[in-house]
Motif scaffolding. Sequence first.
Motif, PDB file in Angstrom:
ATOM      1  N   UNK A   9      12.351  46.973  31.657  1.00 22.79           N
ATOM      2  CA  UNK A   9      13.453  46.163  31.146  1.00 22.79           C
ATOM      3  C   UNK A   9      12.992  45.065  30.200  1.00 22.79           C
ATOM      4  N   UNK A  10      11.699  44.996  29.911  1.00 22.63           N
ATOM      5  CA  UNK A  10      11.184  43.999  28.974  1.00 22.63           C
ATOM      6  C   UNK A  10      11.599  44.423  27.565  1.00 22.63           C
ATOM      7  N   UNK A  11      12.283  43.554  26.839  1.00 24.37           N
ATOM      8  CA  UNK A  11      12.686  43.915  25.477  1.00 24.37           C
ATOM      9  C   UNK A  11      11.477  44.184  24.587  1.00 24.37           C
ATOM     10  N   UNK A  12      11.640  45.077  23.649  1.00 21.48           N
ATOM     11  CA  UNK A  12      10.568  45.388  22.708  1.00 21.48           C
ATOM     12  C   UNK A  12      10.152  44.117  21.959  1.00 21.48           C
ATOM     13  N   UNK A  13       8.855  43.901  21.859  1.00 18.63           N
ATOM     14  CA  UNK A  13       8.343  42.720  21.177  1.00 18.63           C
ATOM     15  C   UNK A  13       8.123  41.527  22.077  1.00 18.63           C
ATOM     16  N   UNK A  14       8.441  41.665  23.368  1.00 18.72           N
ATOM     17  CA  UNK A  14       8.253  40.587  24.336  1.00 18.72           C
ATOM     18  C   UNK A  14       7.162  40.997  25.319  1.00 18.72           C
ATOM     19  N   UNK A  15       6.663  40.034  26.062  1.00 19.26           N
ATOM     20  CA  UNK A  15       5.612  40.293  27.039  1.00 19.26           C
ATOM     21  C   UNK A  15       6.112  39.993  28.443  1.00 19.26           C
TER      22      UNK A  15
END
Length: 111
Positions: A9-15
């Motif tokens: 569920x981590x958005x693309x571009x986030x860590x």
Amino acid sequence: MKNNSAMTKIPKGYTTITPWIISRNTARLIDFMKKTFDGEEIARLYNEDGSVGHAEIRIGDAVVMMFDAKKEWPDTPAFLRLYVEDGDAAFRRALQEGATTMTEMTDMFFG
């Protein structure tokens, strides 16, 4: 074994971990990060009173989130460790943008 569904569920571009700064002047903080660390503003949302309710800036491969503190809240310190190509140049830009030196830059065994 832990369920890894949260990882998907981590958005693309986030860590996995994202720093979040509570600031007295988020608009100024965004400008500072853009000029000092070549930050890229991703989002800025305002509350009805004109304060910043949510903002995001990308520095390198990381996102830093931030918002304006309410007047009655105590100051909240924030510390970020940034890895940059030229630390001396970034330090000079930070001072030019109004940063205050707490300690002088040093070379350490870990970077």
